[in-house]
Design a protein around this motif. Structure first.
Motif, mmCIF file in Angstrom:
data_model
loop_
_atom_site.group_PDB
_atom_site.id
_atom_site.type_symbol
_atom_site.label_atom_id
_atom_site.label_comp_id
_atom_site.label_asym_id
_atom_site.label_seq_id
_atom_site.Cartn_x
_atom_site.Cartn_y
_atom_site.Cartn_z
ATOM 1 N N SER A 67 0.828 -1.210 0.000
ATOM 2 C CA SER A 67 0.000 0.000 0.000
ATOM 3 C C SER A 67 0.864 1.263 0.000
ATOM 4 N N ARG A 68 0.956 1.910 -1.162
ATOM 5 C CA ARG A 68 1.717 3.158 -1.249
ATOM 6 C C ARG A 68 1.112 4.267 -0.391
ATOM 7 N N PRO A 69 -0.237 4.424 -0.407
ATOM 8 C CA PRO A 69 -0.807 5.483 0.435
ATOM 9 C C PRO A 69 -0.465 5.314 1.918
ATOM 10 N N THR A 70 -0.484 4.088 2.413
ATOM 11 C CA THR A 70 -0.161 3.868 3.825
ATOM 12 C C THR A 70 1.296 4.189 4.107
ATOM 13 N N LEU A 71 2.191 3.796 3.201
ATOM 14 C CA LEU A 71 3.613 4.116 3.349
ATOM 15 C C LEU A 71 3.806 5.626 3.410
ATOM 16 N N LEU A 72 3.191 6.346 2.479
ATOM 17 C CA LEU A 72 3.329 7.804 2.457
ATOM 18 C C LEU A 72 2.722 8.446 3.696
ATOM 19 N N LEU A 73 1.575 7.945 4.130
ATOM 20 C CA LEU A 73 0.935 8.481 5.334
ATOM 21 C C LEU A 73 1.856 8.343 6.535
ATOM 22 N N ARG A 74 2.470 7.175 6.691
ATOM 23 C CA ARG A 74 3.389 6.962 7.819
ATOM 24 C C ARG A 74 4.612 7.872 7.703
ATOM 25 N N ALA A 75 5.135 8.010 6.505
ATOM 26 C CA ALA A 75 6.315 8.856 6.303
ATOM 27 C C ALA A 75 6.000 10.319 6.611
ATOM 28 N N LEU A 76 4.808 10.758 6.247
ATOM 29 C CA LEU A 76 4.446 12.169 6.432
ATOM 30 C C LEU A 76 3.938 12.465 7.836
ATOM 31 N N ASP A 78 5.247 11.185 10.606
ATOM 32 C CA ASP A 78 6.334 10.957 11.554
ATOM 33 C C ASP A 78 6.777 12.243 12.247
ATOM 34 N N ARG A 79 6.779 13.351 11.506
ATOM 35 C CA ARG A 79 7.186 14.654 12.049
ATOM 36 C C ARG A 79 6.583 15.733 11.156
ATOM 37 N N PRO A 80 6.566 16.976 11.617
ATOM 38 C CA PRO A 80 5.978 18.041 10.793
ATOM 39 C C PRO A 80 6.641 18.145 9.421
ATOM 40 N N VAL A 81 5.824 18.434 8.418
ATOM 41 C CA VAL A 81 6.314 18.558 7.051
ATOM 42 C C VAL A 81 6.416 20.045 6.710
ATOM 43 N N ALA A 82 7.578 20.446 6.253
ATOM 44 C CA ALA A 82 7.806 21.855 5.903
ATOM 45 C C ALA A 82 7.006 22.210 4.651
ATOM 46 N N PRO A 83 6.573 23.453 4.540
ATOM 47 C CA PRO A 83 5.821 23.888 3.361
ATOM 48 C C PRO A 83 6.558 23.613 2.049
ATOM 49 N N GLU A 84 7.896 23.775 2.043
ATOM 50 C CA GLU A 84 8.668 23.505 0.824
ATOM 51 C C GLU A 84 8.589 22.031 0.450
ATOM 52 N N GLU A 85 8.585 21.163 1.462
ATOM 53 C CA GLU A 85 8.480 19.728 1.195
ATOM 54 C C GLU A 85 7.107 19.384 0.623
ATOM 55 N N LEU A 86 6.071 19.999 1.173
ATOM 56 C CA LEU A 86 4.721 19.763 0.648
ATOM 57 C C LEU A 86 4.611 20.226 -0.799
ATOM 58 N N ALA A 87 5.201 21.372 -1.100
ATOM 59 C CA ALA A 87 5.179 21.875 -2.478
ATOM 60 C C ALA A 87 5.914 20.907 -3.405
ATOM 61 N N GLU A 88 7.046 20.377 -2.960
ATOM 62 C CA GLU A 88 7.807 19.424 -3.763
ATOM 63 C C GLU A 88 7.009 18.125 -3.954
ATOM 64 N N LEU A 89 6.356 17.671 -2.924
ATOM 65 C CA LEU A 89 5.528 16.457 -3.034
ATOM 66 C C LEU A 89 4.385 16.657 -4.020
ATOM 67 N N ARG A 90 3.752 17.831 -3.978
ATOM 68 C CA ARG A 90 2.668 18.124 -4.932
ATOM 69 C C ARG A 90 3.195 18.124 -6.369
ATOM 70 N N ARG A 91 4.359 18.720 -6.555
ATOM 71 C CA ARG A 91 4.978 18.751 -7.887
ATOM 72 C C ARG A 91 5.252 17.331 -8.383
ATOM 73 N N ILE A 92 5.796 16.506 -7.518
ATOM 74 C CA ILE A 92 6.103 15.122 -7.884
ATOM 75 C C ILE A 92 4.823 14.366 -8.219
ATOM 76 N N LEU A 93 3.772 14.551 -7.437
ATOM 77 C CA LEU A 93 2.500 13.874 -7.702
ATOM 78 C C LEU A 93 1.923 14.295 -9.055
ATOM 79 N N ARG A 94 2.047 15.586 -9.397
ATOM 80 C CA ARG A 94 1.576 16.050 -10.713
ATOM 81 C C ARG A 94 2.353 15.366 -11.837
#
Length: 101
Positions: A67-76, A78-94
């Motif tokens: 389950s990729r969604p579960t893996l990503l949920l656990r990874a995200l 674990d600790r606060p995610v910086a806004p730059e990281e969220l922007a990079e994740l959105r870019r990668i998902l696109r």
């Protein structure tokens, strides 16, 4: 070998533990060893990206039942995610969405 131990020394890992780990990695074909000099010199057999892909694939299958969604949920979570990281994740998902179209 000594460079690797120096890099992880802050984790209070004994030199012999580092050496044994690298010997096991050599036995598994992950490292090659140059024995031409007194102290052995180890080199990676495969690149970082390939190793990461294999590790993530194994983790995904063994710990998350594929389950990729579960893996990503656990990874995200674990600790606060910086806004730059969220922007990079959105870019990668696109990009992944475009590749899958």
């Amino acid at each position: 070998m000594r460079e690797v131990h120096e890099a992880i020394r802050s984790h209070r890992v004994a030199y012999t533990t580092t050496l044994k780990t690298m010997q096991v990695m050599h036995e598994k074909g992950l490292l090659r060893r140059d024995e031409s000099k007194r102290s052995h010199v180890y080199h990676a057999r495969v690149g970082e990206e390939r190793t990461q892909r294999q590790l993530v694939r194994s983790l995904l299958d063994q710990a998350f039942s594929g389950s990729r969604p579960t893996l990503l949920l656990r990874a995200l979570s674990d600790r606060p995610v910086a806004p730059e990281e969220l922007a990079e994740l959105r870019r990668i998902l696109r990009e992944v969405e475009k590749e899958n179209e």
